[in-house]
Scaffold this motif. Structure first.
Motif, mmCIF file in Angstrom:
data_model
loop_
_atom_site.group_PDB
_atom_site.id
_atom_site.type_symbol
_atom_site.label_atom_id
_atom_site.label_comp_id
_atom_site.label_asym_id
_atom_site.label_seq_id
_atom_site.Cartn_x
_atom_site.Cartn_y
_atom_site.Cartn_z
ATOM 1 N N UNK A 213 0.813 -1.220 0.000
ATOM 2 C CA UNK A 213 0.000 0.000 0.000
ATOM 3 C C UNK A 213 0.846 1.269 0.000
ATOM 4 N N UNK A 214 1.946 1.283 0.735
ATOM 5 C CA UNK A 214 2.735 2.499 0.868
ATOM 6 C C UNK A 214 3.253 2.961 -0.491
ATOM 7 N N UNK A 215 2.942 4.187 -0.827
ATOM 8 C CA UNK A 215 3.380 4.784 -2.081
ATOM 9 C C UNK A 215 2.283 4.919 -3.105
ATOM 10 N N UNK A 216 1.284 4.018 -3.087
ATOM 11 C CA UNK A 216 0.269 4.088 -4.151
ATOM 12 C C UNK A 216 -1.168 4.116 -3.655
ATOM 13 N N UNK A 217 -1.422 3.835 -2.387
ATOM 14 C CA UNK A 217 -2.788 3.910 -1.870
ATOM 15 C C UNK A 217 -2.905 5.068 -0.877
#
Length: 396
Positions: A213-217
Motif C-alpha cells: 500500500x505504501x506509495x500508491x494507496x
C-alpha cells in the motif's frame, strides 16, 4: 553423510512436482517495467509489485547511480559498527515524515523488519493478536517471540474482540494487534478503523504491514491508514522499498520513538545484517519524493485496475472482490493454475500461479497486479489473452 538426506529431499521434490506445486523462476533480461524481456521475448508484465512504475524510473536510476559512484558498492558493516551512512539517516527521516511517525529504522528487507520486531518488543507476559492470513514474515516473527499468541479470522471483528477478551482474562501486560494493511494474495484492505476502535476499547496497540500500500494507496500514497481514515491511530507501520518505492530492496519500521530506539539496540536482524547499500538508499529517497507527488500515476493505476477487473469479471472469471491493484483470478486447482499461467506466458503475458503453501490448499490462483507502467494497449493485449486462454481451460 548427505546420502540419506539428499534422497529424502529428492522424494519430497517429486511429491511437490506430482501435486502441481513446483515453482519455476523466469529470468528477466530487461529492467522491471510494464513490458519485460524473458528469453529474448517481450512480454506484458502483470506480476510485479511495481505499482507506480518506479523500478526503472530515470530519476530513481540516476539517484542510485550517483550514490554508487560517490559512495561505492556497499558499507561492508552492520549499522552500529561503521555501517551507518548519512543517506541512511536521511532515508529514515524521510520515511518518518512521509508516514507521520516519530522515527523510522531501516532493515535489509521487510521480512527482516517483521522478523525482528515482536521478540524485541514483547515478552512472556504480553500478547500478539494476529490476523490468520497475515504475511509469512509476520507469522515467522511472531513465532520467534515469547509472547502469547492469539489469532483472529481474517477481518472478522467479532473474532478479534473475542481474542482480545481472552487475552484480558489471562492478565497479559501488553497487547499488540497486527495485520496486513493490504493482504497480498487477495488484495483486500484491512478494516483499520474498526480494528483501532477495538484496540482502544481493550487497551491494545496496532501494527500493520503496509508493503502493498505504501506509495500508491491513500492520499499522497501514505498507505492504508490514509486510505481508510485510520491515520495515526495505527501505532507501528512496517514497509518496504522493494515494491512501490523503487522496487529494489530494504524494509523499515516506522512508529513511536521508544519503539525505534529499542529496535536499534536489540533487533537481531538489524544488529547482525549489513547496512543497505548507498545506491539503494538514495534510490528509495528519490522514489518517496516522486511517490508523494504522483497523483497522476495513482490515477493511471486506479484506471487500469478498474478496467482490467471489469473486463475479466464481465468475461466470467472468478475474481476475489476488491479495489486494490491486486486482482486474483481464482482457479482453485494448482495444476490448472500452473498450466494456465504457462499458456498465458506463451501468448506473451507474464503471470505467476500461486498455490500451497503460498495460499491455502484448494485456493490456487493467478494473481495479477496492475502498474502505472502499463499502457492501454498492454491491457488490451492482456485482456484478450486471458479471455482466449480462459476459454481453452474452461475457466470461463
Amino acid at each position: 553423510m548427505m546420502k540419506g538426506l539428499a534422497e529424502h529431499l529428492s522424494a519430497t521434490l517429486e511429491d511437490i512436482r506430482a501435486d502441481g506445486l513446483e515453482k519455476h523462476e523466469m529470468a528477466i533480461g530487461s529492467s522491471q517495467s510494464g513490458r519485460v524481456t524473458v528469453g529474448g521475448r517481450q512480454m506484458v508484465n502483470l506480476c510485479a509489485n511495481n505499482y507506480l512504475g518506479l523500478a526503472d524510473d530515470p530519476e530513481v536510476v540516476a539517484a542510485s547511480m550517483a550514490a554508487l559512484e560517490k559512495y561505492g558498492s556497499g558499507m561492508a558493516s552492520v549499522r552500529f559498527i561503521c555501517g551507518t551512512h548519512e543517506l541512511h539517516k536521511q532515508l529514515e527521516a524521510t520515511v518518518a515524515r512521509y508516514l507521520d511517525k516519530d522515527d523510522a529504522i531501516l532493515f535489509g528487507s521487510c521480512f527482516d523488519a517483521n522478523g525482528g520486531i515482536f521478540e524485541t518488543l514483547l515478552g512472556h507476559d504480553d500478547a500478539i493478536v494476529s490476523d490468520t492470513l497475515n504475511h509469512a514474515s509476520i507469522i515467522d516473527g511472531v513465532r520467534l517471540s515469547k509472547a502469547r499468541r492469539f489469532r483472529f479470522a481474517t477481518s472478522d471483528m467479532d473474532d478479534l474482540e473475542t481474542q482480545l477478551k481472552i487475552a484480558n482474562t489471562q492478565g497479559v501486560r501488553f497487547k499488540l494487534i497486527v495485520t496486513d494493511g493490504v493482504f497480498s494474495m487477495d488484495g483486500y484492505i484491512a478494516r483499520l478503523p474498526q480494528i483501532c476502535d477495538l484496540a482502544e476499547r481493550y487497551g491494545a496497540a496496532v501494527m500493520i504491514d503496509d508493503c502493498h500500500a505504501t506509495g500508491h494507496l491513500g492520499e499522497k500514497g501514505r498507505g492504508t491508514p490514509a486510505l481508510t481514515g485510520a491515520g495515526n491511530r495505527v501505532d507501528i507501520i512496517s514497509g518496504t522499498f522493494g515494491k512501490t518505492l523503487g522496487g529494489a530492496m530494504g524494509g523499515f519500521i516506522a512508529g513511536p520513538q521508544p519503539v525505534v530506539d529499542i529496535l536499534r539496540q536489540r533487533a537481531r536482524p538489524y544488529l547482525f545484517s549489513n547496512a543497505l547499500p548507498p545506491s539503494v538508499t538514495a534510490g528509495a529517497i528519490k522514489a518517496i519524493d516522486i511517490a508523494e507527488k504522483a497523483d497522476d500515476r495513482r490515477d493511471t493505476l486506479a484506471r487500469h485496475t478498474t478496467r482490467f477487473r471489469t473486463a475479466l469479471a464481465d468475461a466470467g472469471f472468478d475474481l476475489v472482490p476488491g479495489e486494490t491493484p491486486i486482482i486474483p483470478v481464482m482457479l482453485y486447482d494448482a495444476g490448472k493454475a500452473q498450466a494456465m499461467a504457462s499458456a498465458l506466458q506463451k501468448k506473451g503475458v507474464l503471470v505467476s500461479a500461486f498455490s500451497f503453501p503460498v495460499v491455502p490448499r484448494e485456493k490456487a490462483r493467478i494473481r495479477t497486479q496492475m502498474s502505472a507502467a502499463l499502457t492501454e494497449d498492454d491491457l488490451t493485449f492482456a485482456i484478450d489473452a486471458f479471455i482466449a486462454v480462459g476459454k481453452d481451460f474452461g475457466a470461463i
